[in-house]
Design a protein around this motif. Structure first.
Motif, mmCIF file in Angstrom:
data_model
loop_
_atom_site.group_PDB
_atom_site.id
_atom_site.type_symbol
_atom_site.label_atom_id
_atom_site.label_comp_id
_atom_site.label_asym_id
_atom_site.label_seq_id
_atom_site.Cartn_x
_atom_site.Cartn_y
_atom_site.Cartn_z
ATOM 1 N N MET A 151 0.811 -1.218 0.000
ATOM 2 C CA MET A 151 0.000 0.000 0.000
ATOM 3 C C MET A 151 0.850 1.277 0.000
ATOM 4 S SD MET A 151 -3.360 -1.368 1.043
ATOM 5 C CE MET A 151 -4.115 0.157 1.367
ATOM 6 N N GLY A 152 2.155 1.129 0.178
ATOM 7 C CA GLY A 152 3.034 2.305 0.220
ATOM 8 C C GLY A 152 2.922 3.085 1.522
ATOM 9 N N TYR A 153 2.561 2.409 2.603
ATOM 10 C CA TYR A 153 2.466 3.068 3.907
ATOM 11 C C TYR A 153 3.737 2.807 4.712
ATOM 12 C CZ TYR A 153 -2.650 3.274 3.132
ATOM 13 O OH TYR A 153 -3.902 3.497 2.641
ATOM 14 N N LEU A 154 3.908 3.590 5.773
ATOM 15 C CA LEU A 154 5.056 3.389 6.647
ATOM 16 C C LEU A 154 4.679 2.363 7.716
ATOM 17 C CD1 LEU A 154 7.897 4.715 7.261
ATOM 18 C CD2 LEU A 154 6.700 6.033 9.008
ATOM 19 N N TYR A 155 5.526 1.353 7.861
ATOM 20 C CA TYR A 155 5.262 0.327 8.880
ATOM 21 C C TYR A 155 5.939 0.727 10.193
ATOM 22 C CZ TYR A 155 5.976 -3.868 11.595
ATOM 23 O OH TYR A 155 6.029 -4.747 12.645
ATOM 24 N N VAL A 156 5.178 0.743 11.263
ATOM 25 C CA VAL A 156 5.756 1.080 12.566
ATOM 26 C C VAL A 156 5.505 -0.076 13.541
ATOM 27 C CG1 VAL A 156 5.762 2.720 14.489
ATOM 28 C CG2 VAL A 156 5.323 3.546 12.170
ATOM 29 N N ASP A 157 6.597 -0.702 13.956
ATOM 30 C CA ASP A 157 6.533 -1.822 14.906
ATOM 31 C C ASP A 157 6.723 -1.236 16.313
ATOM 32 O OD1 ASP A 157 7.199 -3.901 16.610
ATOM 33 O OD2 ASP A 157 8.957 -4.549 15.468
ATOM 34 N N THR A 158 5.636 -1.097 17.062
ATOM 35 C CA THR A 158 5.756 -0.425 18.365
ATOM 36 C C THR A 158 6.375 -1.332 19.432
ATOM 37 O OG1 THR A 158 3.503 -1.017 19.051
ATOM 38 C CG2 THR A 158 3.783 1.091 17.902
ATOM 39 N N GLY A 159 6.289 -2.654 19.249
ATOM 40 C CA GLY A 159 6.936 -3.566 20.198
ATOM 41 C C GLY A 159 8.437 -3.284 20.267
ATOM 42 N N ALA A 160 9.008 -2.859 19.123
ATOM 43 C CA ALA A 160 10.449 -2.586 19.062
ATOM 44 C C ALA A 160 10.826 -1.452 20.016
ATOM 45 C CB ALA A 160 10.841 -2.223 17.625
ATOM 46 N N ILE A 161 9.893 -0.534 20.255
ATOM 47 C CA ILE A 161 10.193 0.596 21.142
ATOM 48 C C ILE A 161 10.268 0.095 22.589
ATOM 49 C CG2 ILE A 161 9.579 2.982 21.668
ATOM 50 C CD1 ILE A 161 7.699 3.011 19.314
ATOM 51 N N TYR A 162 9.314 -0.772 22.959
ATOM 52 C CA TYR A 162 9.346 -1.343 24.320
ATOM 53 C C TYR A 162 10.586 -2.226 24.490
ATOM 54 C CZ TYR A 162 4.702 0.477 25.015
ATOM 55 O OH TYR A 162 3.643 1.332 25.153
ATOM 56 N N ARG A 163 10.949 -2.917 23.431
ATOM 57 C CA ARG A 163 12.147 -3.758 23.489
ATOM 58 C C ARG A 163 13.397 -2.898 23.713
ATOM 59 N NH1 ARG A 163 11.910 -9.017 21.398
ATOM 60 N NH2 ARG A 163 9.739 -9.646 21.116
ATOM 61 N N THR A 164 13.423 -1.720 23.091
ATOM 62 C CA THR A 164 14.584 -0.823 23.228
ATOM 63 C C THR A 164 14.706 -0.359 24.684
ATOM 64 O OG1 THR A 164 14.303 -0.167 20.931
ATOM 65 C CG2 THR A 164 15.651 1.275 22.301
ATOM 66 N N VAL A 165 13.583 -0.056 25.302
ATOM 67 C CA VAL A 165 13.619 0.297 26.728
ATOM 68 C C VAL A 165 14.145 -0.912 27.522
ATOM 69 C CG1 VAL A 165 12.222 0.917 28.757
ATOM 70 C CG2 VAL A 165 11.719 1.962 26.534
ATOM 71 N N GLY A 166 13.697 -2.112 27.135
ATOM 72 C CA GLY A 166 14.144 -3.338 27.807
ATOM 73 C C GLY A 166 15.658 -3.503 27.747
ATOM 74 N N VAL A 167 16.250 -3.160 26.606
ATOM 75 C CA VAL A 167 17.711 -3.276 26.452
ATOM 76 C C VAL A 167 18.410 -2.334 27.433
ATOM 77 C CG1 VAL A 167 19.661 -2.831 24.877
ATOM 78 C CG2 VAL A 167 17.619 -4.023 24.038
ATOM 79 N N PHE A 168 17.902 -1.112 27.528
ATOM 80 C CA PHE A 168 18.527 -0.137 28.438
ATOM 81 C C PHE A 168 18.442 -0.620 29.889
ATOM 82 C CE2 PHE A 168 18.911 3.865 30.783
ATOM 83 C CZ PHE A 168 19.987 4.441 30.136
ATOM 84 N N VAL A 169 17.277 -1.146 30.251
ATOM 85 C CA VAL A 169 17.053 -1.612 31.620
ATOM 86 C C VAL A 169 17.985 -2.785 31.934
ATOM 87 C CG1 VAL A 169 15.313 -2.750 33.090
ATOM 88 C CG2 VAL A 169 14.694 -0.729 31.740
ATOM 89 N N ARG A 170 18.135 -3.693 30.970
ATOM 90 C CA ARG A 170 19.041 -4.835 31.188
ATOM 91 C C ARG A 170 20.485 -4.344 31.345
ATOM 92 N NH1 ARG A 170 20.024 -9.588 26.801
ATOM 93 N NH2 ARG A 170 20.975 -7.848 25.686
ATOM 94 N N THR A 171 20.894 -3.418 30.470
ATOM 95 C CA THR A 171 22.269 -2.899 30.517
ATOM 96 C C THR A 171 22.572 -2.301 31.887
ATOM 97 O OG1 THR A 171 22.027 -2.337 28.202
ATOM 98 C CG2 THR A 171 23.877 -1.321 29.334
ATOM 99 N N HIS A 172 21.550 -1.712 32.500
ATOM 100 C CA HIS A 172 21.766 -1.067 33.795
ATOM 101 C C HIS A 172 21.519 -1.995 34.971
ATOM 102 C CE1 HIS A 172 22.735 3.056 32.557
ATOM 103 N NE2 HIS A 172 22.259 2.570 31.429
ATOM 104 N N GLY A 173 21.278 -3.263 34.678
ATOM 105 C CA GLY A 173 21.121 -4.257 35.746
ATOM 106 C C GLY A 173 19.900 -4.029 36.620
ATOM 107 N N VAL A 174 18.877 -3.375 36.057
ATOM 108 C CA VAL A 174 17.670 -3.104 36.848
ATOM 109 C C VAL A 174 16.633 -4.191 36.575
ATOM 110 C CG1 VAL A 174 15.720 -1.476 37.046
ATOM 111 C CG2 VAL A 174 18.071 -0.612 36.984
ATOM 112 N N ASP A 175 15.913 -4.600 37.623
ATOM 113 C CA ASP A 175 14.837 -5.588 37.479
ATOM 114 C C ASP A 175 13.709 -4.937 36.667
ATOM 115 O OD1 ASP A 175 12.586 -7.140 37.795
ATOM 116 O OD2 ASP A 175 12.773 -7.354 39.975
ATOM 117 N N PRO A 176 13.317 -5.541 35.531
ATOM 118 C CA PRO A 176 12.316 -4.899 34.678
ATOM 119 C C PRO A 176 10.936 -4.781 35.322
ATOM 120 C CG PRO A 176 12.790 -7.117 33.884
ATOM 121 C CD PRO A 176 13.785 -6.824 34.975
ATOM 122 N N ARG A 177 10.740 -5.454 36.471
ATOM 123 C CA ARG A 177 9.443 -5.343 37.163
ATOM 124 C C ARG A 177 9.482 -4.271 38.245
ATOM 125 N NH1 ARG A 177 5.962 -10.487 37.459
ATOM 126 N NH2 ARG A 177 6.071 -10.991 35.274
#
Ligand code: DC
Length: 227
Positions: A27-53
């Motif tokens: 269709m020529g639209y832009l695909y936006v995967d929003t799960g990837a944004i939450y995953r990116t936050v997850g990477v930062f949290v893991r790098t900092h050794g913080v419990d994600p809960r």
């Protein structure tokens, strides 16, 4: 200009991203995967050794996080404080981090505007869990994709095997059920179909069947909207 927005929600492994990518291309639209944004936050949290809960400590990290999404040749790439984390966010462990941090209200509030901005400046197909209910309540078309946990686990298992993972099907199924429970039971923006969403169960569907069914539905709705 009025932009078209297509919201595709549903549980992990229902085929949202594969299907959305293909439909976006057609269709020529832009695909936006929003799960990837939450995953990116997850990477930062893991790098900092913080419990994600740990909501308090995760929220305290947010001011240090700068997330950018860039589209290169139609492919979405994720940047965390300037570093390309597109591959890292797909690590199996990050799925759990993303699911856990996504239940924290401060995280959802932090990411909301960023998601809405894409739809204000592009025709988009956005996939996630709360796109039709929270992020884009006025989306032109809302689709809720489902499939049985076993069917979804089988697809995800084959994807992981193709990437060289030695995970077992049973582990994938167990993680899938845990994430379903986590994503559906959370108090804020839980995984659920919007009242005006079209439900599509892709259990047993070949990919091409799902893509055609969805493209047809979108084309019809978009043309109804523009006449
Ligand atoms: O779609 P995914 O598996 O890459 O998403 C990772 C996690 O992010 C998922 O467990 C739930 C969360 N998520 C969410 O809460 N809201 C969204 N719009 C997208 C993802």
């Amino acid at each position: 200009m009025n932009y078209i927005s297509i919201a595709i929600d549903g549980p992990s492994g229902a085929g949202k991203s594969t299907i959305s990518k293909e439909v976006a291309k057609k269709m020529g639209y832009l695909y936006v995967d929003t799960g990837a944004i939450y995953r990116t936050v997850g990477v930062f949290v893991r790098t900092h050794g913080v419990d994600p809960r740990d909501a308090e400590n995760v929220a305290a990290l947010l001011p240090q996080i700068k997330i950018e999404m860039r589209h290169v040749d139609g492919m979405q790439r994720m940047y965390l404080n300037g570093t390309d984390v597109t591959e890292t966010i797909r690590e199996h462990e990050i799925s759990r981090y993303a699911s856990d941090v996504s239940a924290i209200p401060a995280v959802r509030a932090f990411l909301l505007e960023m998601q809405r901005k894409f739809a204000q400046t592009n025709h988009v197909i956005m996939d996630g869990r709360d796109i039709g209910t929270v992020v884009l309540p006025n989306a032109t078309v809302k689709i809720f994709l489902t499939a049985t946990a076993e069917d979804r686990a089988q697809r995800r298992y084959l994807e992981l095997c193709a990437k060289g993972s030695d995970i077992t099907y049973e582990q994938v199924l167990e993680d899938m059920k845990r994430r379903d429970e986590n994503d559906s039971a959370r108090a804020i923006a839980p995984l659920k179909a919007a009242d005006d969403a079209v439900l599509l169960d892709t259990t047993g569907f070949e990919l091409e069947q799902s893509i055609s069914a969805i493209t047809e539905l979108i084309e019809k709705r978009v043309s109804d909207e523009t006449v």
